[in-house]
Design a protein around this motif. Structure first.
Motif, PDB file in Angstrom:
ATOM      1  N   CYS B   6       0.836  -1.208   0.000  1.00 14.78           N
ATOM      2  CA  CYS B   6       0.000   0.000   0.000  1.00 14.78           C
ATOM      3  C   CYS B   6       0.872   1.260   0.000  1.00 14.78           C
ATOM      4  O   CYS B   6       1.723   1.434   0.880  1.00 14.78           O
ATOM      5  N   THR B   7       0.627   2.107  -0.992  1.00 14.17           N
ATOM      6  CA  THR B   7       1.450   3.320  -1.088  1.00 14.17           C
ATOM      7  C   THR B   7       1.212   4.264   0.088  1.00 14.17           C
ATOM      8  O   THR B   7       2.106   5.030   0.456  1.00 14.17           O
ATOM      9  N   ARG B   8       0.010   4.199   0.689  1.00 12.92           N
ATOM     10  CA  ARG B   8      -0.259   5.082   1.830  1.00 12.92           C
ATOM     11  C   ARG B   8       0.529   4.599   3.052  1.00 12.92           C
ATOM     12  O   ARG B   8       1.076   5.396   3.814  1.00 12.92           O
ATOM     13  N   PHE B   9       0.583   3.287   3.243  1.00 13.78           N
ATOM     14  CA  PHE B   9       1.420   2.733   4.311  1.00 13.78           C
ATOM     15  C   PHE B   9       2.876   3.147   4.110  1.00 13.78           C
ATOM     16  O   PHE B   9       3.547   3.600   5.045  1.00 13.78           O
ATOM     17  N   HIS B  10       3.348   2.999   2.864  1.00 13.72           N
ATOM     18  CA  HIS B  10       4.755   3.307   2.563  1.00 13.72           C
ATOM     19  C   HIS B  10       5.042   4.782   2.859  1.00 13.72           C
ATOM     20  O   HIS B  10       6.052   5.124   3.491  1.00 13.72           O
ATOM     21  N   ALA B  11       4.147   5.656   2.416  1.00 12.67           N
ATOM     22  CA  ALA B  11       4.342   7.086   2.679  1.00 12.67           C
ATOM     23  C   ALA B  11       4.342   7.360   4.180  1.00 12.67           C
ATOM     24  O   ALA B  11       5.153   8.141   4.696  1.00 12.67           O
ATOM     25  N   ALA B  12       3.444   6.697   4.903  1.00 15.05           N
ATOM     26  CA  ALA B  12       3.313   6.948   6.341  1.00 15.05           C
ATOM     27  C   ALA B  12       4.558   6.510   7.096  1.00 15.05           C
ATOM     28  O   ALA B  12       5.086   7.244   7.936  1.00 15.05           O
ATOM     29  N   ILE B  13       5.047   5.330   6.811  1.00 15.81           N
ATOM     30  CA  ILE B  13       6.172   4.823   7.610  1.00 15.81           C
ATOM     31  C   ILE B  13       7.434   5.633   7.338  1.00 15.81           C
ATOM     32  O   ILE B  13       8.229   5.877   8.249  1.00 15.81           O
ATOM     33  N   GLU B  14       7.570   6.138   6.106  1.00 12.92           N
ATOM     34  CA  GLU B  14       8.761   6.943   5.833  1.00 12.92           C
ATOM     35  C   GLU B  14       8.605   8.371   6.358  1.00 12.92           C
ATOM     36  O   GLU B  14       9.595   9.003   6.737  1.00 12.92           O
ATOM     37  N   LEU B  15       7.368   8.838   6.451  1.00 16.86           N
ATOM     38  CA  LEU B  15       7.126  10.147   7.083  1.00 16.86           C
ATOM     39  C   LEU B  15       7.517  10.104   8.563  1.00 16.86           C
ATOM     40  O   LEU B  15       8.258  10.950   9.067  1.00 16.86           O
ATOM     41  N   ILE B  16       7.031   9.087   9.239  1.00 19.16           N
ATOM     42  CA  ILE B  16       7.262   8.968  10.682  1.00 19.16           C
ATOM     43  C   ILE B  16       8.721   8.610  10.976  1.00 19.16           C
ATOM     44  O   ILE B  16       9.277   9.011  12.001  1.00 19.16           O
ATOM     45  N   GLY B  17       9.306   7.815  10.074  1.00 18.94           N
ATOM     46  CA  GLY B  17      10.649   7.312  10.339  1.00 18.94           C
ATOM     47  C   GLY B  17      11.762   8.217   9.836  1.00 18.94           C
ATOM     48  O   GLY B  17      12.936   7.892  10.005  1.00 18.94           O
TER      49      GLY B  17
END
Lengths: 110, 110
Positions: B6-17
């Motif tokens: 999921c691209t939204r998951f990918h965006a989220a984890i890299e935003l937070i990380g």
């Protein structure tokens, strides 16, 4: 006086959030185990970067690399116990992303 | 066929990380709101980097910057609803880190 942020928390969130690592973890959680399966699940990652991330994740203790020396050689990546224990983190990030990250224009909304 | 992550998951984890972002979030969650409090809670961050991360986190919608124009001017950073909703992610990473990340040598084990 402000208390410093826990160094273990800091190390953990940057380990998980490193470029591509989160997506690779999610791919392996969802049953991508062979190199080409992981690559197909992580659009945009280059071979150089994917190979580098898989080595780093193995060194960090998140993945194991299992080599079955048949013909052809079959290599699979699986989560270690340390990696599997990230399931609640992955689930929490998924839930948050589906609430807060917009669906990409023209993209698959899953 | 392997389903793409999921691209939204990918965006989220890299935003937070992203570098420092997780530690800054944790600091603001634990009641560091003024610049010098956040800096004290995130050892090792430079002023240039902290200012850049705070701006990026404001632009990403995680933080608000509130300016009270007294003398001296008082600036505070607070979590938005989007930022506060990361509490389960932060909690899950904390729990994982306390199980799996070693206490640094000579470090504070909290």
């Amino acid at each position: 006086m402000t208390r410093p942020v826990c160094t273990r928390f800091h190390a953990a969130i940057e380990l998980i959030g490193a470029r591509w690592t989160g997506a690779i973890l999610r791919a392996v959680f969802t049953e991508a185990h062979r190199y080409h399966e992981i690559k197909a699940a992580v659009p945009g990652v280059s071979d150089t970067m994917l190979a580098q991330r898989l080595r780093a994740m193995e060194a960090d203790g998140l993945l194991t690399r299992q080599v079955d020396t048949g013909t052809p050689v079959r290599v699979e990546y699986h989560l270690t116990e340390m990696g599997r224990d990230l399931a609640p983190v992955i689930d929490a990030v998924l839930a948050w992303s589906h609430k807060w990250i917009p669906v990409p224009a023209g993209g698959d909304p899953h």
